[in-house]
Motif scaffolding. Structure first.
Motif, PDB file in Angstrom:
ATOM      1  N   PRO A 153       0.835  -1.196   0.000  1.00  0.00           N
ATOM      2  CA  PRO A 153       0.000   0.000   0.000  1.00  0.00           C
ATOM      3  C   PRO A 153       0.875   1.252   0.000  1.00  0.00           C
ATOM      4  N   LEU A 154       0.528   2.214  -0.823  1.00  0.00           N
ATOM      5  CA  LEU A 154       1.223   3.494  -0.823  1.00  0.00           C
ATOM      6  C   LEU A 154       0.496   4.458   0.098  1.00  0.00           C
ATOM      7  N   ALA A 155       1.277   5.243   0.837  1.00  0.00           N
ATOM      8  CA  ALA A 155       0.724   6.173   1.819  1.00  0.00           C
ATOM      9  C   ALA A 155       1.176   7.587   1.488  1.00  0.00           C
ATOM     10  N   PRO A 156       0.426   8.593   1.934  1.00  0.00           N
ATOM     11  CA  PRO A 156       0.864   9.976   1.724  1.00  0.00           C
ATOM     12  C   PRO A 156       2.270  10.199   2.279  1.00  0.00           C
ATOM     13  N   GLY A 157       3.098  10.841   1.468  1.00  0.00           N
ATOM     14  CA  GLY A 157       4.476  11.088   1.863  1.00  0.00           C
ATOM     15  C   GLY A 157       5.453  10.038   1.399  1.00  0.00           C
TER      16      GLY A 157
END
Length: 280
Positions: free
Chosen positions: A229-233
């Motif tokens: 999963p990609l997360a903000p930042g």
């Protein structure tokens, strides 16, 4: 807009670049990453919350995102670089990781470690994730980008070549330069025709356009978000063009006292001196 992470008045701060000044915004959100997580960069009211102002010449630039949850680096993503390395054509991106504490900021030194004299440059485009997700389709992937910056993925080549895994050569302290600032997508425009180049002591060593990537940004986001999963930042460093020092004849490596610059149209110049890591 352009956003920067910096140190001033003995504090780590962030803000937006207004001409030759930066207007601090850390009174609204504690960090640029926190503002991205809150979705605040899309809110024009950020400008109305201006805090202290500092001349760009009076601040210390820090890595744009000092503490990303993930730094995913793409290898062999320009055809001329793939050819100069002799690597086979592949159907999926080559990915390795960089640790957050290996980074340094614009105008700070890139450190040549005591263990090696084979410190190489790699000018790259970095993308910062704005909206997280899993299995993000390539067709909508750019909607998940908070902005773009320059990256110098400094590589300690002999340590990179110890095994088939790149990680040791990519994570010595102070080898990954990140900055100078984040340029938002509305200011940068669709990635493609922008030129990227790396200069060593004023001589152009690498030059390409972002359209020369083998795997474009949408495909990179789609692929990476499938396995994690990609997360903000989070940061994806999108690969380097041909012309790296290790593949030249004779080979060229960065020496203490050298100056290296990565320039990308629409972003600007990430500049660093090379220094010898001190004895501990």
């Amino acid at each position: 807009m352009r956003y920067v992470t910096f140190s001033a008045d003995g504090r780590t701060r962030w803000g937006w670049v207004d001409g030759d000044r930066v207007r601090a915004l850390d009174h609204l959100h504690p960090s640029l990453k926190a503002a991205i997580e809150a979705g605040a960069l899309a809110a024009d009211p950020l400008r109305s919350g201006d805090g202290a102002a500092f001349a760009l010449t009076d601040i210390t630039f820090l890595p744009l995102i000092p503490d990303p949850g993930k730094i995913l680096c793409i290898g062999l993503n320009y055809e001329d670089h793939r050819r100069e390395t002799g690597r086979a054509v592949v159907s999926n991106p080559t990915i390795f990781t960089r640790f957050a504490d290996s980074q340094t900021g614009h105008l700070s030194a890139i450190l040549r470690p005591r263990e090696s004299a084979m410190l190489d440059y790699e000018g790259e485009l970095a993308i910062v994730i704005g909206k997280g997700g899993r299995r993000i389709p390539a067709a909508t992937a750019l909607d998940h980008v908070a902005g773009y910056s320059c990256y110098n993925d400094g590589s300690v080549r002999d340590w990179q070549a110890h095994t088939i895994q790149f990680t040791p050569g990519k994570n010595f302290p102070g080898t990954g330069a990140f900055g100078p600032w984040l340029v938002t997508p509305d200011m940068f425009g669709p990635p493609g025709g922008q030129t990227i180049q790396t200069r060593l002591n004023g001589t152009v060593m690498q030059r390409a356009t972002l359209a020369d990537m083998i795997f474009p940004i949408g495909r990179l986001i789609e692929y990476c978000s499938t396995f994690t999963p990609l997360a903000p930042g989070d940061v994806i460093v999108t690969g380097t063009p041909g012309g790296v020092g290790v593949k030249r004849n004779p080979q060229i490596f960065m020496q203490p006292g050298d100056r290296v610059e990565v320039e990308i149209d629409g972003i600007g110049v990430l500049a660093n001196a090379i220094a010898q890591e001190g004895a501990e």
